[in-house]
Design a protein around this motif. Structure first.
Motif, PDB file in Angstrom:
ATOM      1  N   PHE A  19     -24.259  15.739 -12.652  1.00 53.09           N
ATOM      2  CA  PHE A  19     -22.916  15.147 -12.601  1.00 53.09           C
ATOM      3  C   PHE A  19     -22.605  14.425 -13.907  1.00 53.09           C
ATOM      4  CE2 PHE A  19     -24.741  15.138  -8.330  1.00 53.09           C
ATOM      5  CZ  PHE A  19     -23.918  16.095  -7.754  1.00 53.09           C
ATOM      6  N   ILE A  20     -22.562  15.221 -14.958  1.00 50.59           N
ATOM      7  CA  ILE A  20     -22.296  14.624 -16.269  1.00 50.59           C
ATOM      8  C   ILE A  20     -20.866  14.108 -16.346  1.00 50.59           C
ATOM      9  CG2 ILE A  20     -22.067  15.222 -18.716  1.00 50.59           C
ATOM     10  CD1 ILE A  20     -24.607  17.001 -18.172  1.00 50.59           C
ATOM     11  N   GLU A  21     -19.910  14.813 -15.696  1.00 51.63           N
ATOM     12  CA  GLU A  21     -18.522  14.363 -15.663  1.00 51.63           C
ATOM     13  C   GLU A  21     -18.427  12.969 -15.069  1.00 51.63           C
ATOM     14  OE1 GLU A  21     -19.534  17.201 -14.294  1.00 51.63           O
ATOM     15  OE2 GLU A  21     -18.614  18.789 -15.523  1.00 51.63           O
ATOM     16  N   LYS A  22     -19.195  12.773 -14.032  1.00 53.53           N
ATOM     17  CA  LYS A  22     -19.184  11.470 -13.360  1.00 53.53           C
ATOM     18  C   LYS A  22     -19.669  10.383 -14.320  1.00 53.53           C
ATOM     19  CE  LYS A  22     -20.573   9.378  -8.996  1.00 53.53           C
ATOM     20  NZ  LYS A  22     -21.527   9.445  -7.898  1.00 53.53           N
ATOM     21  N   PHE A  23     -20.713  10.730 -15.019  1.00 51.80           N
ATOM     22  CA  PHE A  23     -21.270   9.797 -15.994  1.00 51.80           C
ATOM     23  C   PHE A  23     -20.228   9.450 -17.063  1.00 51.80           C
ATOM     24  CE2 PHE A  23     -23.434   9.244 -20.106  1.00 51.80           C
ATOM     25  CZ  PHE A  23     -24.143   8.092 -19.831  1.00 51.80           C
ATOM     26  N   ILE A  24     -19.544  10.492 -17.547  1.00 49.13           N
ATOM     27  CA  ILE A  24     -18.519  10.278 -18.580  1.00 49.13           C
ATOM     28  C   ILE A  24     -17.406   9.394 -18.051  1.00 49.13           C
ATOM     29  CG2 ILE A  24     -16.734  11.440 -19.961  1.00 49.13           C
ATOM     30  CD1 ILE A  24     -18.666  13.859 -20.152  1.00 49.13           C
ATOM     31  N   ASN A  25     -16.980   9.659 -16.803  1.00 47.57           N
ATOM     32  CA  ASN A  25     -15.915   8.855 -16.202  1.00 47.57           C
ATOM     33  C   ASN A  25     -16.311   7.398 -16.050  1.00 47.57           C
ATOM     34  OD1 ASN A  25     -13.902  10.779 -15.915  1.00 47.57           O
ATOM     35  ND2 ASN A  25     -14.921  11.641 -14.116  1.00 47.57           N
ATOM     36  N   ILE A  26     -17.534   7.193 -15.606  1.00 50.71           N
ATOM     37  CA  ILE A  26     -17.991   5.808 -15.425  1.00 50.71           C
ATOM     38  C   ILE A  26     -18.022   5.088 -16.774  1.00 50.71           C
ATOM     39  CG2 ILE A  26     -19.940   4.355 -14.729  1.00 50.71           C
ATOM     40  CD1 ILE A  26     -20.622   6.603 -12.669  1.00 50.71           C
ATOM     41  N   CYS A  27     -18.514   5.790 -17.757  1.00 53.91           N
ATOM     42  CA  CYS A  27     -18.597   5.199 -19.094  1.00 53.91           C
ATOM     43  C   CYS A  27     -17.207   4.835 -19.601  1.00 53.91           C
ATOM     44  CB  CYS A  27     -19.265   6.151 -20.066  1.00 53.91           C
ATOM     45  SG  CYS A  27     -21.043   6.190 -19.874  1.00 53.91           S
ATOM     46  N   ALA A  28     -16.253   5.773 -19.392  1.00 50.45           N
ATOM     47  CA  ALA A  28     -14.899   5.530 -19.861  1.00 50.45           C
ATOM     48  C   ALA A  28     -14.306   4.315 -19.165  1.00 50.45           C
ATOM     49  CB  ALA A  28     -14.041   6.758 -19.626  1.00 50.45           C
TER      50      ALA A  28
END
Lengths: 109, 398
Positions: free
Chosen positions: B24-33
């Protein structure tokens, strides 16, 4: 109308948002306010087919080198292309570079 | 341009390149953003592997986000100035040196190290330098204490020969530009009675008196200082004489002579090609020999070259690199054709004689003779000129 009630309701709501301009939209147009801020719409800026900036996005749904899906206030934006790369991402905007083939909006849900 | 600035800024602040692995890399990116962890250059390597860059601060805040998204974060590379500094943090001497270097450069740059004087012809450079140093402008003077304006004023007052001076302080160099005043010719005012006297020896070829009385005739030989046109005209029947302001032109034949010995043998010094170089470092006036060779040639000439440490044109430091080159030489003698030697000597003598001829004089003739005196043959060139030799001199004055 063979479609289910729920779906019809959903559709009508969507139509309402698209066709009938709400008070909020009229108001922003009257005052010439930036729509992307007031109405929570995305602002897309493209330079050729290689660079693109999406301002005011909601979340990244899917990221791969050939496909990128971003949830926005106007539905889901699907970008397909080659060697797509997120050059910058912050809570307000994404900058994408790569070769973009298509842009497609689909309704959320 | 923006991109370049962005890169420079990131380099200064330091960043890390990381590998994120997970489903779930997208999830990681979203959380980071959402958590204001700034990410850039996100590149997909394969289905589950993504490389990206983030700031040092961002990397520190990243762990909980990664845990939440179920991703593994690995550090690939640290880039930027903070890491470079970090690496050298323990090297105190290095830092002290760096600081010392900056301080020293600044310190040295706040002194005057060289003075360049241009535009002087008759005034000696040393004389101007002396005068400048009296007003605080000299090598080694503290730059910020120099008041160029007042120095200019004082120099102008002190040295009467100066027509104009500009003092420019740039870097560690002082540029002084001067213009000299030409002395006013001595003119006897028209209402003051005067004689016209001879400036130099000569034979009168023409004398025209506009006012006053001719004292010499054409063909007379006159000596320097002799009265040519007299301003005192005797009054008939009286002892007294009337004084006038004598005017007129007195052309005379004058001679300029120059001798140059004829050299029949030519001694030439030829470099054999062997060379020894000594190098030394000069700090202020302290000299440090770097390379010093012992064996010298018997017959040699030396050439000295100095290189000053400068940054640009204006920042000169008191550090010099001196190289002395010793070239071995030998003397080779050769006979020169007599005709050539004579011609050369005559030409030289002619040039020298011509230099003496004043402006406004016409060269009427030239004469070359060779004089044999013992062993020495000499070329003598005589230039015959016609020029106005008259000069006003006040009567009773001087």
């Amino acid at each position: 109308m063979a479609k289910s009630n729920a779906k019809r309701k959903n559709k009508s709501e969507q139509n309402k948002a698209d066709n009938k301009k709400g008070f909020k939209e009229k108001f922003t147009e009257l005052l010439e306010l930036p729509k992307e801020l007031v109405l929570d719409r995305p602002k897309l800026t493209m330079i050729g087919r290689n660079d693109m900036m999406i301002e005011n996005y909601k979340t990244v749904l899917e990221y791969g080198s050939g496909r990128l899906r971003v949830k926005t206030g106007s539905g889901i934006l699907r970008i397909t292309g080659d060697s797509l790369m997120i050059r910058e991402i912050s809570s307000e905007d994404i900058i994408i570079s790569g070769t973009i083939h298509t842009l497609e909006f689909t309704d959320a849900g | 341009m923006k991109l370049l600035l962005f890169r420079v800024w990131n380099y200064l602040r330091g960043y890390v390149i990381i590998i994120v692995e997970g489903f779930f890399i997208e999830k990681f990116i979203n959380i980071c953003a959402r958590r204001n962890i700034f990410l850039w250059d996100i590149r997909m390597q394969n289905e589950r592997l993504v490389t990206m860059r983030t700031t040092i601060k961002g990397f520190k805040k990243m762990r909980p986000a990664a845990r939440k998204a179920g991703c593994k974060v690995r550090l690939l590379k640290k880039t930027g100035l903070p890491f470079v500094f970090n690496r050298y943090r323990r090297r105190k001497a290095f830092f002290a040196g760096a600081v010392l270097f900056i301080v020293l450069i600044n310190l040295l740059a706040s002194f005057v190290w060289s003075i360049e004087i241009t535009g002087n012809k008759e005034l000696q450079t040393e004389f101007i330098e002396d005068a400048l140093s009296r007003h605080g402008i000299k090598a080694g003077a503290f730059k910020y204490r120099i008041d160029t304006d007042s120095a200019v004023d004082k120099m102008m007052m002190e040295i009467g020969k100066l027509a104009w001076i500009s003092i420019n302080l740039k870097g560690t160099k002082v540029r002084v530009e001067v213009r000299e005043r030409r002395d006013l010719p001595q003119i006897v005012p028209r209402h003051v009675p005067c004689d016209i006297i001879a400036q130099k020896d000569g034979i009168i070829t023409q004398i025209v008196a506009k006012a006053g009385m001719e004292a010499v005739k054409e063909g007379d030989t006159v000596k320097k200082g002799q009265v040519l046109i007299s301003g005192s005209i005797p009054v008939k029947g009286s002892d007294k004489s009337r004084l006038v302001h004598a005017m007129g032109t007195v052309n005379a034949r004058t001679w300029y002579e120059e001798e140059v010995p004829v050299i029949l043998t030519k001694t030439e010094r030829i470099r054999t090609g062997k060379v020894i170089r000594d190098s030394s470092l000069i700090l202020f006036s302290w000299k440090l020999n770097i390379v010093r060779s012992k064996n010298r040639f018997k017959d040699y000439t030396s050439e000295e070259s100095r290189k000053k440490l400068t940054i640009g044109d204006n920042l000169v430091f008191p550090v010099e690199w001196e190289t002395i080159s010793y070239y071995e030489e030998k003397t080779v003698e050769a006979n020169i054709n007599e005709e050539d030697a004579k011609k050369k000597a005559a030409d030289e003598a002619y040039e020298k004689a011509l230099e003496q001829v004043p402006e406004g004089a016409i060269v009427a003739g030239e004469n070359v003779v060779f004089i044999q005196d013992n062993d020495v043959l000499t070329a003598r060139v005589t230039l015959e000129c016609i020029e106005d030799i008259g000069m006003s001199r006040q009567i009773g004055g001087n």
